[in-house]
Scaffold this motif. Structure first.
Motif, PDB file in Angstrom:
ATOM      1  N   ARG A   1      39.718  29.891  35.806  1.00 23.63           N
ATOM      2  CA  ARG A   1      40.183  30.248  34.462  1.00 23.63           C
ATOM      3  C   ARG A   1      41.147  29.207  33.951  1.00 23.63           C
ATOM      4  NH1 ARG A   1      37.636  33.288  31.709  1.00 23.63           N
ATOM      5  NH2 ARG A   1      36.392  31.588  32.411  1.00 23.63           N
TER       6      ARG A   1
ATOM      7  N   TYR B   1      44.978  32.627  40.471  1.00 23.45           N
ATOM      8  CA  TYR B   1      43.637  32.651  39.871  1.00 23.45           C
ATOM      9  C   TYR B   1      43.603  33.388  38.536  1.00 23.45           C
ATOM     10  CZ  TYR B   1      44.251  37.142  42.152  1.00 23.45           C
ATOM     11  OH  TYR B   1      44.792  38.333  42.550  1.00 23.45           O
ATOM     12  N   CYS B   2      44.705  34.045  38.156  1.00 25.47           N
ATOM     13  CA  CYS B   2      44.593  35.124  37.163  1.00 25.47           C
ATOM     14  C   CYS B   2      45.126  34.752  35.783  1.00 25.47           C
ATOM     15  CB  CYS B   2      45.321  36.351  37.683  1.00 25.47           C
ATOM     16  SG  CYS B   2      45.149  37.778  36.596  1.00 25.47           S
TER      17      CYS B   2
ATOM     18  N   GLN C   1      42.580  41.377  47.745  1.00 25.38           N
ATOM     19  CA  GLN C   1      42.082  40.045  47.297  1.00 25.38           C
ATOM     20  C   GLN C   1      41.531  39.179  48.419  1.00 25.38           C
ATOM     21  OE1 GLN C   1      41.765  40.476  44.356  1.00 25.38           O
ATOM     22  NE2 GLN C   1      43.579  41.211  43.299  1.00 25.38           N
TER      23      GLN C   1
ATOM     24  N   ILE D   1      33.191  37.155  42.788  1.00 24.23           N
ATOM     25  CA  ILE D   1      33.232  35.742  43.152  1.00 24.23           C
ATOM     26  C   ILE D   1      34.316  35.086  42.301  1.00 24.23           C
ATOM     27  CG2 ILE D   1      31.959  33.551  42.945  1.00 24.23           C
ATOM     28  CD1 ILE D   1      29.465  35.080  43.794  1.00 24.23           C
ATOM     29  N   TYR D   2      35.111  34.241  42.916  1.00 24.82           N
ATOM     30  CA  TYR D   2      36.175  33.548  42.197  1.00 24.82           C
ATOM     31  C   TYR D   2      35.606  32.816  40.984  1.00 24.82           C
ATOM     32  CZ  TYR D   2      39.376  29.850  40.939  1.00 24.82           C
ATOM     33  OH  TYR D   2      40.167  28.995  40.220  1.00 24.82           O
TER      34      TYR D   2
ATOM     35  N   THR E   1      47.322  49.648  37.961  1.00 24.43           N
ATOM     36  CA  THR E   1      47.039  49.193  39.307  1.00 24.43           C
ATOM     37  C   THR E   1      48.346  48.928  40.028  1.00 24.43           C
ATOM     38  OG1 THR E   1      45.006  48.090  38.621  1.00 24.43           O
ATOM     39  CG2 THR E   1      45.955  47.336  40.616  1.00 24.43           C
TER      40      THR E   1
ATOM     41  N   GLN F   1      49.323  46.714  34.351  1.00 22.72           N
ATOM     42  CA  GLN F   1      48.761  45.718  35.273  1.00 22.72           C
ATOM     43  C   GLN F   1      49.428  45.815  36.630  1.00 22.72           C
ATOM     44  OE1 GLN F   1      46.201  44.144  35.111  1.00 22.72           O
ATOM     45  NE2 GLN F   1      45.689  43.926  32.960  1.00 22.72           N
TER      46      GLN F   1
ATOM     47  N   ASP G   1      40.421  45.732  45.145  1.00 23.62           N
ATOM     48  CA  ASP G   1      39.691  44.590  44.573  1.00 23.62           C
ATOM     49  C   ASP G   1      39.782  43.447  45.576  1.00 23.62           C
ATOM     50  OD1 ASP G   1      39.636  46.080  42.227  1.00 23.62           O
ATOM     51  OD2 ASP G   1      41.212  44.915  41.246  1.00 23.62           O
TER      52      ASP G   1
ATOM     53  N   ILE H   1      38.810  37.832  32.045  1.00 22.53           N
ATOM     54  CA  ILE H   1      39.252  37.784  33.444  1.00 22.53           C
ATOM     55  C   ILE H   1      38.346  36.864  34.288  1.00 22.53           C
ATOM     56  CG2 ILE H   1      37.974  39.841  34.287  1.00 22.53           C
ATOM     57  CD1 ILE H   1      41.613  39.242  35.137  1.00 22.53           C
ATOM     58  N   ARG H   2      37.041  36.868  33.969  1.00 21.24           N
ATOM     59  CA  ARG H   2      36.089  35.965  34.636  1.00 21.24           C
ATOM     60  C   ARG H   2      35.197  35.344  33.572  1.00 21.24           C
ATOM     61  NH1 ARG H   2      37.138  39.975  38.192  1.00 21.24           N
ATOM     62  NH2 ARG H   2      36.077  41.411  36.811  1.00 21.24           N
TER      63      ARG H   2
ATOM     64  N   ARG I   1      50.030  35.689  46.318  1.00 19.68           N
ATOM     65  CA  ARG I   1      50.040  37.151  46.273  1.00 19.68           C
ATOM     66  C   ARG I   1      51.348  37.759  46.795  1.00 19.68           C
ATOM     67  NH1 ARG I   1      47.267  40.505  43.238  1.00 19.68           N
ATOM     68  NH2 ARG I   1      47.012  42.059  44.869  1.00 19.68           N
TER      69      ARG I   1
ATOM     70  N   ILE J   1      38.460  39.105  46.145  1.00 20.71           N
ATOM     71  CA  ILE J   1      37.820  37.898  45.598  1.00 20.71           C
ATOM     72  C   ILE J   1      37.251  37.084  46.754  1.00 20.71           C
ATOM     73  CG2 ILE J   1      38.239  35.708  44.381  1.00 20.71           C
ATOM     74  CD1 ILE J   1      40.490  37.101  42.844  1.00 20.71           C
TER      75      ILE J   1
ATOM     76  N   PRO K   1      44.582  46.536  45.425  1.00 24.74           N
ATOM     77  CA  PRO K   1      43.824  45.300  45.639  1.00 24.74           C
ATOM     78  C   PRO K   1      44.414  44.458  46.766  1.00 24.74           C
ATOM     79  CG  PRO K   1      44.234  45.635  43.306  1.00 24.74           C
ATOM     80  CD  PRO K   1      45.071  46.643  44.038  1.00 24.74           C
TER      81      PRO K   1
HETATM   82  N1  SAH Z   1      46.592  43.859  37.806  1.00 32.19           N
HETATM   83  C1  SAH Z   1      45.522  44.206  38.591  1.00 32.19           C
HETATM   84  C2  SAH Z   1      44.168  43.856  38.035  1.00 32.19           C
HETATM   85  C3  SAH Z   1      43.863  42.468  37.700  1.00 32.19           C
HETATM   86  S1  SAH Z   1      42.261  42.086  37.153  1.00 32.19           S
HETATM   87  C4  SAH Z   1      45.780  43.651  39.958  1.00 32.19           C
HETATM   88  O1  SAH Z   1      46.696  42.921  40.187  1.00 32.19           O
HETATM   89  O2  SAH Z   1      45.042  43.958  40.838  1.00 32.19           O
HETATM   90  C5  SAH Z   1      41.198  42.947  38.253  1.00 32.19           C
HETATM   91  C6  SAH Z   1      40.669  42.150  39.387  1.00 32.19           C
HETATM   92  O3  SAH Z   1      39.895  41.055  38.925  1.00 32.19           O
HETATM   93  C7  SAH Z   1      41.699  41.529  40.286  1.00 32.19           C
HETATM   94  O4  SAH Z   1      42.249  42.438  41.174  1.00 32.19           O
HETATM   95  C8  SAH Z   1      40.898  40.459  40.977  1.00 32.19           C
HETATM   96  O5  SAH Z   1      40.250  40.963  42.123  1.00 32.19           O
HETATM   97  C9  SAH Z   1      39.849  40.094  39.945  1.00 32.19           C
HETATM   98  N2  SAH Z   1      40.105  38.778  39.354  1.00 32.19           N
HETATM   99  C10 SAH Z   1      41.165  38.397  38.619  1.00 32.19           C
HETATM  100  N3  SAH Z   1      41.061  37.096  38.276  1.00 32.19           N
HETATM  101  C11 SAH Z   1      39.904  36.646  38.806  1.00 32.19           C
HETATM  102  C12 SAH Z   1      39.238  35.379  38.815  1.00 32.19           C
HETATM  103  N4  SAH Z   1      39.767  34.318  38.225  1.00 32.19           N
HETATM  104  N5  SAH Z   1      38.049  35.277  39.476  1.00 32.19           N
HETATM  105  C13 SAH Z   1      37.528  36.358  40.097  1.00 32.19           C
HETATM  106  N6  SAH Z   1      38.101  37.558  40.119  1.00 32.19           N
HETATM  107  C14 SAH Z   1      39.279  37.707  39.489  1.00 32.19           C
END
Ligand code: SAH
Ligand code: SF4
Ligand code: F3S
Length: 437
Positions: free
Chosen positions: A333, A158-159, A259, A329-330, A230, A196, A297, A47-48, A271, A299, A257
């Protein structure tokens, strides 16, 4: 043979680890420790960037173990899916690699490894069969997890999750209800539904909606507490909000979350809501269920985030007064849309923003814990404290940790506890009939 699973990542991964453990135990293997393990499985997260770095440094250490003792080494989870066959180039010493949809093949992968045959699988096998494994023999206690859907269709810019966990697919409600009934028969009283994006469960399917599924579980005898993670703010429906305060078992807490508090950044993140839409849902939840615990959550340092955007995030956090926020912190990916955005925030600025955010949120969390002083709450006792045996630890329905003195016989029971002190990360309680009060 003895096995160890090293786990990284989210609750989905925790649950996948349980499932793999369960399959291996069914095959006659036994859980072990790093010292005596014949098989080490690393269940991974990407994820990070930090999560990936931790994985590769662990693999460096495990390579020595392999050289010394010939330990079978396997990689599962999201990095396996992301890297596919190329993982064997980077880590030529591993025996198998399975994506998250392929973990039901764990026993076969181990079996192959004993014959020096390499196994790899990164297909999207859909809801069956990896989701159908019921971990019946790995966890003691009264808390249980059920996967109700896999994947994600949201493509937040970002994900990496939609790339590594595939498209959304909901499990049939009949299977979910049967699994919860079976859990209740095994003595589980606290159930968490996993996915998720759980609140888009069965979107577009001719099956129970998410609120209907919650009602179905609520009616199962023996279940006392129900939670889900979530949720996505855009999928919080009036019907779901109406479940709070109505369903006996549904706990007064939600992880939602946000964000960012900046509409410009939320749009760049893809979003699908604005900050005022988010706040509207939070208001509706608080109206329906006063005292609901909200966690989230967030970012900071998303590409293009300026001071004004960050201030909007701070304002949103002040307005909601969350019980807790996981803030990150962002991290860019690969394959994601945001990785191509310009306007990278300098790391020093991002760190400064994160620490300002966290400092303020810690103070708000402490306030909300202190506000519980003098109240009596229901606690599900999860275990004894590691340091002193007459110290018990459990959770409120709102998910807060409570430590209190009590008889070890209360472990796994629901008890009423008076809160006497709120701390940063936990509460101190007392049983109402404690002598000397
Ligand atoms: N499905 C869930 C969880 C996703 S991952 C949701 O939508 O909330 C958990 C958290 O990681 C996310 O909510 C986000 O805050 C963080 N995250 C995801 N990708 C990231 C990235 N590239 N950089 C930093 N934080 C990230
Ligand atoms: Fe990632 Fe967004 Fe899906 Fe959550 S909703 S898993 S943040 S793409
Ligand atoms: Fe990580 Fe995969 Fe979960 S990337 S956060 S383990 S879905």
């Amino acid at each position: 043979m003895r096995f160890v699973i090293e786990n990284f990542g989210c609750q989905m991964n925790d649950h996948d680890m349980e499932k793999m453990g369960s399959v291996l135990i069914d095959q006659g293997h036994l859980p072990g420790s790093m010292d005596d393990a014949d098989i080490v499985i690393v269940n991974t997260c990407c994820i990070r960037e930090k999560a990936e770095q931790k994985f590769y440094s662990l693999m460096g250490r495990l390579q020595h173990l392999r050289r010394k003792k010939g330990t079978i080494l396997g990689v599962t989870g999201c990095i396996a899916q992301q890297e596919k066959e190329s993982i064997f180039e980077r880590l030529p010493f591993i025996d198998f690699s399975l994506g998250p949809s392929n973990i039901h093949r764990i026993a076969e992968a181990v079996e192959n490894a004993t014959g020096q045959v390499r196994t790899s699988a990164f297909g999207d096998d859909g809801c069956s069969p990896s989701l159908l494994i019921r971990p019946h023999n790995t966890r003691r206690g009264v808390k249980g997890y059920v996967t109700i859907m896999k994947g994600c269709n949201n493509f937040c810019s970002y994900c990496v999750v939609p790339y590594v966990r595939g498209r959304e697919e909901s499990r049939k409600s009949g299977d979910v209800l049967a699994e919860v009934r079976e859990m209740a028969e095994r003595g589980i009283v606290d159930v968490t539904l996993l996915g998720q994006n759980v609140n888009s469960y069965n979107n577009g399917n001719k099956d129970l909606s998410f609120p209907e599924l919650l009602s179905g579980i609520d009616a199962i005898p023996g279940i006392s507490r129900l939670r889900f993670v979530t949720s996505h703010p855009k999928d919080i429906s009036p019907e779901l909000i109406a479940c709070f305060g109505t369903l006996r078992t549904l706990c007064e807490s939600i992880h939602l979350p946000f964000q960012s508090g900046s509409d410009r950044i939320l749009a760049l993140m893809n979003r699908g809501y604005t900050s005022s839409e988010y706040l509207g849902k939070v208001e509706a939840l608080k109206d329906r269920c006063p005292g609901i615990a909200l966690t989230a959550d967030c970012i900071v340092g998303f590409p293009g985030e300026e001071d004004g955007d960050f201030e909007a995030t701070m304002r949103l956090m002040e307005t909601v007064r969350f019980d807790g926020v996981f803030s990150f912190i962002y991290s860019a990916r690969k394959s994601t849309a945001a990785a191509a955005l310009t306007g990278r925030v300098p790391p020093a600025v991002a760190h400064e923003r994160l620490s300002r955010f966290q400092k303020r949120q810690r103070a708000i969390t402490l306030d909300s814990n202190r506000a519980m002083e003098g109240t009596r709450v229901e606690v599900l006792v999860e275990g004894q404290s590691k340091n002193s045996p007459d110290e018990l630890s459990g959770r409120t329905r709102t998910g807060k940790i409570v430590n209190f003195r009590g008889d070890p016989g209360l472990v796994y029971k629901l008890v009423e506890v008076d809160i006497i002190k709120g701390y940063a990360n936990s509460l101190r309680g007392e049983l109402p009939d404690t002598p000397g009060r």
